[in-house]
Design a protein around this motif. Structure first.
Motif, PDB file in Angstrom:
ATOM      1  N   GLN A 146      -5.121  -5.338  -2.906  1.00  0.00           N
ATOM      2  CA  GLN A 146      -4.978  -6.063  -1.645  1.00  0.00           C
ATOM      3  C   GLN A 146      -4.453  -7.479  -1.843  1.00  0.00           C
ATOM      4  O   GLN A 146      -3.769  -8.014  -0.965  1.00  0.00           O
ATOM      5  N   HIS A 199      -3.572   0.470  -5.516  1.00  0.00           N
ATOM      6  CA  HIS A 199      -3.137  -0.629  -4.659  1.00  0.00           C
ATOM      7  C   HIS A 199      -4.084  -1.817  -4.800  1.00  0.00           C
ATOM      8  O   HIS A 199      -5.299  -1.657  -4.873  1.00  0.00           O
ATOM      9  N   LYS A 238       0.816  -1.216   0.000  1.00  0.00           N
ATOM     10  CA  LYS A 238       0.000   0.000   0.000  1.00  0.00           C
ATOM     11  C   LYS A 238       0.849   1.265   0.000  1.00  0.00           C
ATOM     12  O   LYS A 238       0.583   2.209  -0.757  1.00  0.00           O
TER      13      LYS A 238
END
Length: 349
Positions: A219, A217, A207
């Motif tokens: 995850q 970004h 991140k």
């Protein structure tokens, strides 16, 4: 699987939390993929079919009779290791299944007495590429970013699926066409997967780094990065035996699965143009031949008459390059492209 054990046991004994570390799982997965491939390939290669040789290919007789289809071994190792060590992700597991099916389609062609034919293989690749594109978008809009701009945009499934399938299909066939010189396809794939793994794990999946570089970004970027590095481990184990002069070949079982995964990781990077960076030599070496054949067959246009394709055949036949020179020079070109263009792609925004 291991990730769940770590979550369940860390409350009883703190060090078990290591089993939930993406860095630990990625390192362990890569090492296991390399070690198992290195150990099992010479012990199982006697079960593989033998190479038939490629019509019109330069030095095709040198590979004829060697065990081929080694991809069935190292892709199977990759799949099992990922199922055990990869942090849980339904999307990633779905892609693992399609990768395995792509490998099987190539292996059955390697094993067949008569080649399946271009159209049959192209159709199978297209079906699996469409299935993968559907998995990757999950029938929802997908966020993408472009080079040299901080602007992001959403692509609806009706656009993403055909374009994603085309990218994956192209990657499959360009990688497959580059498999003709000992170590070439594997080495170029290692460079591509290592680059994509670093991009997915350390940049897009981190991140703070993604924010600093003004990138979207993801995850689950680290999960896809682990998969990319794990495949690097498998390919390195395979290259141990495929180094010139090789004792076995990956066959369509390997090259098609590698091309498939390469296309998937490019899409997961969020920028489809990264394929021109991480696999530029693969595209030029194999893809231009596909263009030449398509133009001649469907439009009756005869271009590049004086150039043999794949390009590695041209430089061996017309320029007198040895297999080692082809491998080293193509790899150096690809490495320089990655170093120069990837830095530009990330920083010039």
């Amino acid at each position: 699987m291991i990730y769940w054990f770590g979550q369940a046991l860390e409350n009883y004994y703190g060090p078990f939390r290591l089993l939930t570390s993406h860095l630990f799982l990625g390192g362990l997965s890569t090492i296991l993929c390399f070690a198992l491939t290195l150990y099992l390939l010479p012990r199982l290669m006697g079960l593989l079919p033998t190479d038939r040789g490629r019509a019109h290919a330069i030095q095709s007789g040198a590979s004829k009779g060697k065990p081929t289809g080694a991809g069935v071994i190292f892709v199977s190792i990759f799949t099992v290791v990922q199922l055990i060590l990869l942090p849980p992700s339904l999307q990633a597991w779905g892609i693992l299944l399609v990768t395995f099916l792509e490998m099987l389609s190539g292996y059955f062609d390697d094993k067949s007495v008569d080649s399946w034919g271009e159209y049959r293989k192209a159709l199978l690749d297209a079906v699996l590429a469409i299935g993968a594109a559907m998995l990757l978008c999950e029938m929802q809009d997908v966020q993408m970013w472009l080079p040299f701009t901080t602007t992001t945009f959403m692509i609806p499934p009706i656009v993403f699926i055909p374009l994603g399938a085309i990218l994956i299909w192209t990657s499959i066939n360009c990688t497959n066409c580059s498999d003709g010189v000992d170590g070439l396809s594997g080495t170029l794939s290692v460079l591509a997967f290592a680059t994509l793994g670093a991009l997915l794990y350390f940049v897009i999946g981190h991140k703070d780094v993604a924010t600093y570089l003004r990138l979207p970004h993801s995850q689950d970027g680290a999960v896809w990065g682990i998969m990319a590095f794990s495949m690097v481990g498998c390919i390195l184990g395979y290259l141990w035996y495929n180094a010139n002069p090789s004792i076995l070949l990956m066959g369509d079982a390997g090259s098609r699965a590698l091309g498939f995964l390469l296309g998937v990781f490019v899409i997961k990077s969020g920028n489809p143009f990264t394929i021109f960076i991480v696999s530029a030599v693969l595209l030029v070496n194999g893809g231009t031949g596909l263009v030449k054949v398509a133009l001649l067959r469907f439009l009756k246009l005869s271009l590049f008459r004086t150039i043999r394709f794949p390009l590695h055949d041209h430089v061996r036949h017309n320029k007198g390059w040895s297999n080692t020179q082809v491998l080293v020079r193509f790899s150096l070109i690809q490495a320089m492209i990655v170093i120069v263009l990837l830095v530009s792609l990330l920083k010039v925004r």
